[in-house]
Write a protein that holds these residues in place. Sequence first.
Motif, PDB file in Angstrom:
ATOM      1  N   ALA A 596       0.841  -1.210   0.000  1.00 25.65           N
ATOM      2  CA  ALA A 596       0.000   0.000   0.000  1.00 25.65           C
ATOM      3  C   ALA A 596       0.873   1.257   0.000  1.00 25.65           C
ATOM      4  O   ALA A 596       0.433   2.330  -0.391  1.00 25.65           O
ATOM      5  CB  ALA A 596      -0.910  -0.007   1.214  1.00 25.65           C
ATOM      6  N   HIS A 597       2.151   1.101   0.416  1.00 28.44           N
ATOM      7  CA  HIS A 597       3.097   2.230   0.384  1.00 28.44           C
ATOM      8  C   HIS A 597       3.978   2.183  -0.866  1.00 28.44           C
ATOM      9  O   HIS A 597       4.989   2.881  -0.948  1.00 28.44           O
ATOM     10  CB  HIS A 597       3.996   2.204   1.631  1.00 28.44           C
ATOM     11  N   GLY A 598       3.637   1.311  -1.804  1.00 30.48           N
ATOM     12  CA  GLY A 598       4.428   1.177  -3.045  1.00 30.48           C
ATOM     13  C   GLY A 598       5.674   0.342  -2.824  1.00 30.48           C
ATOM     14  O   GLY A 598       6.558   0.283  -3.681  1.00 30.48           O
ATOM     15  N   GLY A 599       5.770  -0.339  -1.693  1.00 31.94           N
ATOM     16  CA  GLY A 599       6.970  -1.134  -1.403  1.00 31.94           C
ATOM     17  C   GLY A 599       6.645  -2.606  -1.286  1.00 31.94           C
ATOM     18  O   GLY A 599       5.667  -3.083  -1.863  1.00 31.94           O
ATOM     19  N   ASN A 600       7.477  -3.353  -0.517  1.00 31.67           N
ATOM     20  CA  ASN A 600       7.257  -4.790  -0.403  1.00 31.67           C
ATOM     21  C   ASN A 600       7.983  -5.328   0.832  1.00 31.67           C
ATOM     22  O   ASN A 600       8.857  -4.666   1.384  1.00 31.67           O
ATOM     23  CB  ASN A 600       7.769  -5.499  -1.653  1.00 31.67           C
ATOM     24  N   VAL A 601       7.585  -6.550   1.233  1.00 30.84           N
ATOM     25  CA  VAL A 601       8.349  -7.273   2.258  1.00 30.84           C
ATOM     26  C   VAL A 601       8.796  -8.577   1.616  1.00 30.84           C
ATOM     27  O   VAL A 601       7.985  -9.268   1.009  1.00 30.84           O
ATOM     28  CB  VAL A 601       7.484  -7.572   3.508  1.00 30.84           C
ATOM     29  N   THR A 602      10.085  -8.879   1.688  1.00 31.73           N
ATOM     30  CA  THR A 602      10.589 -10.107   1.077  1.00 31.73           C
ATOM     31  C   THR A 602      11.368 -10.901   2.105  1.00 31.73           C
ATOM     32  O   THR A 602      11.746 -10.371   3.146  1.00 31.73           O
ATOM     33  CB  THR A 602      11.512  -9.792  -0.118  1.00 31.73           C
ATOM     34  N   CYS A 603      11.611 -12.163   1.729  1.00 31.28           N
ATOM     35  CA  CYS A 603      12.314 -13.044   2.655  1.00 31.28           C
ATOM     36  C   CYS A 603      13.548 -13.607   1.968  1.00 31.28           C
ATOM     37  O   CYS A 603      13.503 -13.971   0.793  1.00 31.28           O
ATOM     38  CB  CYS A 603      11.349 -14.156   3.046  1.00 31.28           C
ATOM     39  N   SER A 604      14.663 -13.690   2.665  1.00 34.16           N
ATOM     40  CA  SER A 604      15.865 -14.310   2.105  1.00 34.16           C
ATOM     41  C   SER A 604      16.596 -15.034   3.239  1.00 34.16           C
ATOM     42  O   SER A 604      16.170 -14.975   4.393  1.00 34.16           O
ATOM     43  CB  SER A 604      16.758 -13.245   1.455  1.00 34.16           C
ATOM     44  N   ALA A 605      17.669 -15.719   2.850  1.00 33.29           N
ATOM     45  CA  ALA A 605      18.423 -16.455   3.872  1.00 33.29           C
ATOM     46  C   ALA A 605      19.479 -15.521   4.471  1.00 33.29           C
ATOM     47  O   ALA A 605      20.074 -14.709   3.762  1.00 33.29           O
ATOM     48  CB  ALA A 605      19.083 -17.660   3.243  1.00 33.29           C
ATOM     49  N   ARG A 606      19.685 -15.630   5.785  1.00 30.78           N
ATOM     50  CA  ARG A 606      20.736 -14.813   6.407  1.00 30.78           C
ATOM     51  C   ARG A 606      22.060 -15.572   6.286  1.00 30.78           C
ATOM     52  O   ARG A 606      22.118 -16.760   6.631  1.00 30.78           O
ATOM     53  CB  ARG A 606      20.392 -14.579   7.881  1.00 30.78           C
ATOM     54  N   PRO A 607      23.129 -14.898   5.776  1.00 28.02           N
ATOM     55  CA  PRO A 607      24.415 -15.599   5.689  1.00 28.02           C
ATOM     56  C   PRO A 607      24.816 -16.109   7.082  1.00 28.02           C
ATOM     57  O   PRO A 607      24.681 -15.372   8.069  1.00 28.02           O
ATOM     58  CB  PRO A 607      25.381 -14.512   5.196  1.00 28.02           C
ATOM     59  N   GLY A 608      25.197 -17.364   7.168  1.00 30.85           N
ATOM     60  CA  GLY A 608      25.589 -17.940   8.449  1.00 30.85           C
ATOM     61  C   GLY A 608      24.419 -18.599   9.170  1.00 30.85           C
ATOM     62  O   GLY A 608      24.584 -19.076  10.292  1.00 30.85           O
ATOM     63  N   GLY A 609      23.222 -18.624   8.534  1.00 32.74           N
ATOM     64  CA  GLY A 609      22.065 -19.316   9.126  1.00 32.74           C
ATOM     65  C   GLY A 609      21.014 -18.343   9.612  1.00 32.74           C
ATOM     66  O   GLY A 609      21.326 -17.229  10.032  1.00 32.74           O
ATOM     67  N   GLY A 610      19.761 -18.750   9.522  1.00 30.47           N
ATOM     68  CA  GLY A 610      18.662 -17.892   9.939  1.00 30.47           C
ATOM     69  C   GLY A 610      17.997 -17.220   8.755  1.00 30.47           C
ATOM     70  O   GLY A 610      18.339 -17.493   7.598  1.00 30.47           O
ATOM     71  N   SER A 611      17.021 -16.356   9.078  1.00 29.97           N
ATOM     72  CA  SER A 611      16.349 -15.700   7.957  1.00 29.97           C
ATOM     73  C   SER A 611      16.477 -14.194   8.047  1.00 29.97           C
ATOM     74  O   SER A 611      16.810 -13.643   9.103  1.00 29.97           O
ATOM     75  CB  SER A 611      14.885 -16.112   7.893  1.00 29.97           C
ATOM     76  N   CYS A 612      16.230 -13.584   6.900  1.00 24.76           N
ATOM     77  CA  CYS A 612      16.307 -12.130   6.811  1.00 24.76           C
ATOM     78  C   CYS A 612      15.036 -11.640   6.127  1.00 24.76           C
ATOM     79  O   CYS A 612      14.769 -11.993   4.984  1.00 24.76           O
ATOM     80  CB  CYS A 612      17.555 -11.756   6.004  1.00 24.76           C
ATOM     81  N   PHE A 613      14.219 -10.880   6.870  1.00 23.32           N
ATOM     82  CA  PHE A 613      13.018 -10.288   6.271  1.00 23.32           C
ATOM     83  C   PHE A 613      13.304  -8.824   6.010  1.00 23.32           C
ATOM     84  O   PHE A 613      13.806  -8.124   6.893  1.00 23.32           O
ATOM     85  CB  PHE A 613      11.820 -10.434   7.217  1.00 23.32           C
ATOM     86  N   THR A 614      13.028  -8.359   4.771  1.00 28.46           N
ATOM     87  CA  THR A 614      13.349  -6.983   4.417  1.00 28.46           C
ATOM     88  C   THR A 614      12.096  -6.217   4.033  1.00 28.46           C
ATOM     89  O   THR A 614      11.332  -6.658   3.170  1.00 28.46           O
ATOM     90  CB  THR A 614      14.331  -6.961   3.222  1.00 28.46           C
ATOM     91  N   LEU A 615      11.923  -5.086   4.718  1.00 27.47           N
ATOM     92  CA  LEU A 615      10.864  -4.161   4.307  1.00 27.47           C
ATOM     93  C   LEU A 615      11.530  -3.085   3.464  1.00 27.47           C
ATOM     94  O   LEU A 615      12.522  -2.478   3.886  1.00 27.47           O
ATOM     95  CB  LEU A 615      10.212  -3.527   5.544  1.00 27.47           C
ATOM     96  N   ALA A 616      11.003  -2.870   2.234  1.00 25.70           N
ATOM     97  CA  ALA A 616      11.571  -1.824   1.371  1.00 25.70           C
ATOM     98  C   ALA A 616      10.433  -0.919   0.928  1.00 25.70           C
ATOM     99  O   ALA A 616       9.445  -1.395   0.383  1.00 25.70           O
ATOM    100  CB  ALA A 616      12.258  -2.454   0.172  1.00 25.70           C
ATOM    101  N   VAL A 617      10.565   0.384   1.210  1.00 21.70           N
ATOM    102  CA  VAL A 617       9.516   1.348   0.826  1.00 21.70           C
ATOM    103  C   VAL A 617      10.175   2.512   0.090  1.00 21.70           C
ATOM    104  O   VAL A 617      11.255   2.974   0.493  1.00 21.70           O
ATOM    105  CB  VAL A 617       8.793   1.929   2.070  1.00 21.70           C
ATOM    106  N   PRO A 618       9.569   2.983  -1.000  1.00 19.87           N
ATOM    107  CA  PRO A 618      10.169   4.109  -1.716  1.00 19.87           C
ATOM    108  C   PRO A 618      10.191   5.369  -0.839  1.00 19.87           C
ATOM    109  O   PRO A 618       9.214   5.652  -0.143  1.00 19.87           O
ATOM    110  CB  PRO A 618       9.250   4.315  -2.923  1.00 19.87           C
ATOM    111  N   LEU A 619      11.310   6.065  -0.919  1.00 15.51           N
ATOM    112  CA  LEU A 619      11.436   7.294  -0.128  1.00 15.51           C
ATOM    113  C   LEU A 619      10.695   8.421  -0.831  1.00 15.51           C
ATOM    114  O   LEU A 619      10.563   8.425  -2.055  1.00 15.51           O
ATOM    115  CB  LEU A 619      12.910   7.655   0.025  1.00 15.51           C
ATOM    116  N   SER A 620      10.259   9.369  -0.033  1.00 19.71           N
ATOM    117  CA  SER A 620       9.573  10.521  -0.624  1.00 19.71           C
ATOM    118  C   SER A 620      10.563  11.299  -1.472  1.00 19.71           C
ATOM    119  O   SER A 620      11.698  11.538  -1.061  1.00 19.71           O
ATOM    120  CB  SER A 620       9.002  11.379   0.507  1.00 19.71           C
TER     121      SER A 620
END
Length: 627
Positions: A596-620
């Motif tokens: 809804a903010h023109g961005g996204n949430v994605t999931c990837s693997a964290r180097p060394g184990g675990g997960s990494c969730f990233t919220l990315a939103v366009p800046l004004s």
Amino acid sequence: MRRTAWIFLAAILLPSLALAWLAVRSARDQQVILEHQQAIISQDVTDALAKKVRDQLDDTRSAFVQRTQKLLEKSSAPSALARNFNRELHNSWNLAEVGFAVGLNGTIYSPESRQGTVAKTFRSENDRFLSNRENVPVFAQNSQQTFSLDLNNAGNPTGVNSQVGNTFPLGAQSQASNQIAQASKQPTAVVNPQTQMAQVERQVVPQKSFAPRQSALSNTLPAESDFRKVIGTDTSGVLARFLENKLRLMVWYRPPNAGSLVFGAQITQQELIQSLAPLLLSPDLHRGADAAGSNSAKSAYCLALLDDRGKPVALSRAGFTAEWKHPLVATEVGETLPHWEAALYLVDPQQINRSASTLQLTLGFVVLTLVAAILLGGWLMAADVRRQMTLAQQKTDFVGNVSHELKTPLTSIRMFADMLADGRVTEPDRQSKYLRIISAESARLTRLINNVLDFARLERGVSSAERGFCDLVAVVQEVVDTCRPHLETIGVPLALEIKAQTLGIVGDRDALAQIVLNLLSNAEKYGDHEILVHVRQEKCASGFLGCVDVLDRGPGIPPKHREAIFKPFRRLHDSLASGVSGSGLGLTLARRMAQAHGGNVTCSARPGGGSCFTLAVPLSQAKSDED
Ligand code: ADP
């Protein structure tokens, strides 16, 4: 699922297959009916041709009568003409091979044997017959009557005989049938017990025949007779004899004022055929035949006149050849040309079969396509039902999970609140610890209820965004500060790395905070007690993005599930079984809010184990330009 399959089978697939089978069958029946109709129309054509041939022979007889009358007018007396008749007729009528004149008392006036070989042969062949000294098998058609056995009375259905005239009963019927068979030299003869006369097999065997008009046996039968009996009381006629397997055709005329004198002529076969050939081209026949072959090309058939051996003597299509004894349909000409047949052949007999198989193939293809479409539709339907069932199951799980989620924090809140209220805990350290737990648990409750409410709102399409300018760095800082005391209490270190001073965004501050909170909450639930939050700015094609990475050291998410976990109610582990409670809505909401903010949430693997969730939103734009 199995029930749906049975319903599909019974209500759709089986009836469709039955209909397809009926369609194929009715197409086949239709083809048979069409072929039958074609054969009936063709039969009418050959019937008409046979009649034309009979009429032509009748015309030949009339022509002979007129010719003889002219000669009689010119001659001094009938007896004078009688002596010269062969010569006189020969000179004036090209159809005459031999002219003869006989008295019914047995005297033969003409021809004389010395008038040439043809006359000599004629005399030797016919003397005994013409002078009434011998009964021979003859086929005859008198001007008034048909001269043959009364086959109708004998129980034999003969359309030909009844069409052309009355029958002429003879005293000679009792003659041995074998003689006739030999005389006509037909391949086989069958004795009809009622008449004791031989019925011979037809030379041609039509592919289609219509009983009782058509049969394997010939309708034309000879009668044993001498010349005088053939003449009877009639004035003119046609008669045919088979001699040495060859047809002899004669016309005769008894002038009214010439006493017992009978004039006659043996017809030249060659000339006769020439006079018959144009009949095969007559337009009215072809109109009928065209109707018979309505779907085929105009020239898709050939009419033929077959002689007594089944050999063609005239064709409607020059150069056409076929298996002559197997026409599509054929009709016997009758007594005047015994065992001759009017026949119709298809130029391309396979065409019917071909068009039938083309029709069948087309129909088969259509049916197969329809069945394939039904199966595909069924499969899609089944897939949809399965999807709906999975969703229903997930919703049921959701209710179970949410109840569990609500119950757990409520239980601990109540327990610690009761302990504090009863004054059982006196140490200030423990008191503040319990109060923090109560606060964290109520925060968890609030989060859960917010998630459910927000999801319901998003599902209804109501936007909760109260947009305004906010700083993502400040939002993250605030959320981390709120969560840190609780996390520290349970021994989870939370590190925050900020790589940008401010990240200006136009959006809903609370929504952004909820996204980060959901990601942190998951890292706490599933991670292995070490959380890192990383705030940074990233350049992309359309400008700059503000990014927040939430990293943990938990089990991680297998690549194939990295998209699925964002779907509503989707959980990798069942909370009741795994002990980790959840509603399956946190990530769904996080992603939808980010979108809804023109961005996204994605999931990837964290180097060394675990997960990494990233919220990315366009800046004004305004803010990033300032930077
Ligand atoms: P839930 O209420 O079950 O946590 P979410 O939508 O937040 O619902 O997450 C969906 C599923 O994704 C979770 O059930 C879990 O299996 C998986 N998941 C989410 N975050 C993590 C994480 N940090 N590590 C491992 N698995 C995770």
